[in-house]
Design a protein around this motif. Structure first.
Motif, mmCIF file in Angstrom:
data_model
loop_
_atom_site.group_PDB
_atom_site.id
_atom_site.type_symbol
_atom_site.label_atom_id
_atom_site.label_comp_id
_atom_site.label_asym_id
_atom_site.label_seq_id
_atom_site.Cartn_x
_atom_site.Cartn_y
_atom_site.Cartn_z
ATOM 1 N N UNK A 109 14.289 26.975 -0.878
ATOM 2 C CA UNK A 109 15.262 26.379 0.029
ATOM 3 C C UNK A 109 16.614 26.241 -0.658
ATOM 4 N N UNK A 110 16.595 25.829 -1.916
ATOM 5 C CA UNK A 110 17.835 25.688 -2.661
ATOM 6 C C UNK A 110 18.572 27.001 -2.838
ATOM 7 N N UNK A 111 17.850 28.099 -3.085
ATOM 8 C CA UNK A 111 18.487 29.411 -3.225
ATOM 9 C C UNK A 111 19.138 29.828 -1.908
ATOM 10 N N UNK A 112 18.434 29.624 -0.802
ATOM 11 C CA UNK A 112 18.990 29.961 0.508
ATOM 12 C C UNK A 112 20.245 29.141 0.784
ATOM 13 N N UNK A 113 20.184 27.865 0.490
ATOM 14 C CA UNK A 113 21.337 26.973 0.648
ATOM 15 C C UNK A 113 22.501 27.455 -0.206
ATOM 16 N N UNK A 114 22.203 27.872 -1.447
ATOM 17 C CA UNK A 114 23.240 28.313 -2.374
ATOM 18 C C UNK A 114 23.921 29.594 -1.902
ATOM 19 N N UNK A 115 23.207 30.443 -1.197
ATOM 20 C CA UNK A 115 23.797 31.684 -0.692
ATOM 21 C C UNK A 115 24.615 31.455 0.576
ATOM 22 N N UNK A 116 24.164 30.536 1.421
ATOM 23 C CA UNK A 116 24.793 30.336 2.726
ATOM 24 C C UNK A 116 26.165 29.680 2.642
ATOM 25 N N UNK A 117 26.262 28.581 1.932
ATOM 26 C CA UNK A 117 27.453 27.739 2.055
ATOM 27 C C UNK A 117 28.742 28.329 1.475
ATOM 28 N N UNK B 137 12.363 16.117 -4.977
ATOM 29 C CA UNK B 137 13.390 16.187 -3.943
ATOM 30 C C UNK B 137 14.688 16.761 -4.499
ATOM 31 N N UNK B 138 14.973 16.454 -5.749
ATOM 32 C CA UNK B 138 16.202 16.963 -6.354
ATOM 33 C C UNK B 138 16.136 18.450 -6.639
ATOM 34 N N UNK B 139 14.920 19.031 -6.660
ATOM 35 C CA UNK B 139 14.785 20.444 -7.025
ATOM 36 C C UNK B 139 15.505 21.360 -6.046
ATOM 37 N N UNK B 140 15.695 20.932 -4.798
ATOM 38 C CA UNK B 140 16.472 21.740 -3.862
ATOM 39 C C UNK B 140 17.898 21.937 -4.336
ATOM 40 N N UNK B 141 18.369 21.008 -5.163
ATOM 41 C CA UNK B 141 19.748 21.078 -5.644
ATOM 42 C C UNK B 141 19.884 21.768 -6.992
ATOM 43 N N UNK B 142 18.762 22.023 -7.670
ATOM 44 C CA UNK B 142 18.860 22.677 -8.976
ATOM 45 C C UNK B 142 19.501 24.056 -8.846
ATOM 46 N N UNK B 143 19.134 24.789 -7.812
ATOM 47 C CA UNK B 143 19.650 26.153 -7.644
ATOM 48 C C UNK B 143 21.107 26.167 -7.199
ATOM 49 N N UNK C 234 17.022 21.727 8.333
ATOM 50 C CA UNK C 234 15.762 21.885 7.604
ATOM 51 C C UNK C 234 15.716 21.176 6.254
ATOM 52 N N UNK C 235 16.744 21.286 5.380
ATOM 53 C CA UNK C 235 16.674 20.500 4.135
ATOM 54 C C UNK C 235 16.591 19.000 4.389
ATOM 55 N N UNK C 236 17.094 18.547 5.553
ATOM 56 C CA UNK C 236 17.054 17.119 5.879
ATOM 57 C C UNK C 236 15.641 16.625 6.167
ATOM 58 N N UNK C 237 14.655 17.525 6.249
ATOM 59 C CA UNK C 237 13.272 17.108 6.471
ATOM 60 C C UNK C 237 12.722 16.304 5.289
ATOM 61 N N UNK C 238 13.248 16.528 4.083
ATOM 62 C CA UNK C 238 12.580 16.043 2.875
ATOM 63 C C UNK C 238 12.423 14.520 2.868
ATOM 64 N N UNK C 239 13.420 13.790 3.353
ATOM 65 C CA UNK C 239 13.306 12.334 3.340
ATOM 66 C C UNK C 239 12.146 11.832 4.182
ATOM 67 N N UNK C 240 11.901 12.480 5.322
ATOM 68 C CA UNK C 240 10.793 12.083 6.206
ATOM 69 C C UNK C 240 9.458 12.568 5.659
#
Length: 401
Positions: free
Chosen positions: A114-122, A58-64, A32-38
């Motif tokens: 999306x970034x918060x979810x990513x930050x919790x999962x990995x 696009x970088x905002x997903x990584x701020x969290x 799902x995060x890979x959608x952003x480029x398209x």
């Protein structure tokens, strides 16, 4: 490298079944995060964005991702299996509707969520993998990172195909796989007895002070490599469509890039158990740079897409290796180690999306991508300095798990 404590769960055999389930969850989540480029070539004219603004969004997903070390520290002390279970659904919902954003504010909220979810999962999932991988940390992380790389392979092509078939307004139905993944994880792991880290780990400050030199070197390496990786992930579709390519071909280019990376991620982790972590990273970088330079020079042609696949194979072969090295350096704080790794990736990725976008506005996106590739060469002397800390036996001998 520090040995792992003798009472940790990883002293058993390689738990292939649960490693595969976690790797599958990583696959679905990272689609799902890979959608952003398209989505960017659609959102840029729709919302009136410049390339610089698109890069910032696009970088905002990584701020969290700045939360990841703290969430990892928590995960080292608590049962956080539900972070792993719920993250695929949360990420899927946010990214499946991102293309429908009516304004920049809504898009920013969705990307931050999306970034918060990513930050919790990995951090929770990445540390859990080595705990159930027996003595084969590189092997377990190869499975896990291959799942993530496959997700990034399928993600751009999936959203491009969905938009092509049903249009952007109906593309939200692609949320379904994420919901199913969370349901399967719940059925599989709700009664698992390996989700906690066990005994309380020592204070982080003392551990960081003890290993500050190799940790600092790894931080520089991870940031530089992430600058290269994210440049292609975010801006290749914009680069390709700017040269007259269709959105589907642009998505295919990203898919080939990630497909090469998927092979590289699997092979890299296994290879690092045999020849060493640092040597594996050096080989991957030396192979990737000329391939990616050729890919940018040739554009979205058949040859250019082939070169981008080879570049992905070399560059992404070290994804699993980075995570293994960081966990070897912090064996009693593995979730924290994973969180720190992803934070460093986010720093490199955020810098890449903003700086490459700004450079693209000034000198054209092709020249900006050329620069992003050559930045990676700076990592080579740092890798040389990392050699004295490269102990391939730390995670492969029976005494370490």
């Amino acid at each position: 490298m520090h040995p792992s404590p003798p009472d940790t769960p990883e002293e058993g055999n390689f738990d292939r079944g649960n490693v595969v389930y976690l790797s599958g969850a990583h696959f679905i989540h990272d689609c799902y995060p890979a959608f952003i480029g398209v989505l960017l070539p659609i959102l840029i004219p729709r919302l009136g964005l410049s390339l610089t603004a698109a890069g910032i969004l696009a970088s905002s997903m990584r701020w969290t991702t700045s939360l990841q070390p703290f969430l990892g520290y928590w995960a080292d002390r608590r049962d956080t299996r539900y972070w792993v279970i719920l993250a695929p659904t949360t990420t899927a919902v946010c990214m499946s509707v991102a293309g429908l954003s009516p304004n920049v504010g809504v898009l920013l909220v969705l990307l931050l969520s999306t970034g918060v979810s990513h930050a919790a999962f990995h951090p929770a999932a990445g540390a859990l993998v080595t705990r159930i991988s027996g003595p084969s940390w590189g092997k377990g992380m190869s499975y896990f990172m291959t799942g993530g790389e496959l997700g990034r392979v399928i993600g751009p092509l999936a959203i491009a195909a969905m938009i092509g078939f049903v249009g952007i307004e109906q593309s939200w139905i692609i949320v379904i796989p994420g919901i199913l993944a969370s349901f399967i994880l719940y059925r599989r792991f709700r009664h698992a007895d390996f989700a906690t880290a066990g005994s309380r780990p020592p204070r982080m400050r003392g551990v960081l002070n003890e290993g500050r030199t190799p940790l600092l070197l790894m931080a520089i390496i991870i940031i530089l490599r992430s600058f290269m990786i994210v440049g292609f992930l975010v801006f290749y579709p914009t680069f390709a469509t700017g040269l007259g390519s269709t959105l589907l071909i642009a998505g295919l280019g990203l898919t080939i890039y990630e497909l090469g990376g998927t092979i590289g991620a699997f092979v890299g982790g296994l290879l690092s158990d045999r020849i060493g972590r640092v040597r594996t990273m050096v080989i991957g970088l030396l192979f990737a740079v000329p391939m990616l330079l050729a890919a940018v020079a040739m554009g979205p042609t058949l040859a250019g897409i082939a070169f981008i696949g080879l570049g992905g194979l070399g560059l992404l072969s070290s994804q699993a290796v980075e995570l293994v090295v960081m966990q070897q350096l912090l064996p009693e704080h593995r979730s924290s180690a994973v969180g720190i790794t992803y934070l460093l990736k986010a720093i490199g990725g955020t810098a890449a999306t903003i700086l490459i976008g700004a450079a693209g506005d000034v000198m054209g996106i092709q020249n900006a991508l050329f620069i992003s590739v050559t930045v990676g060469l700076v990592a080579l002397p740092v890798l040389y300095m990392m050699r004295p800390h490269d102990d391939i036996r730390a995670a492969t001998s029976p005494s370490t798990g």
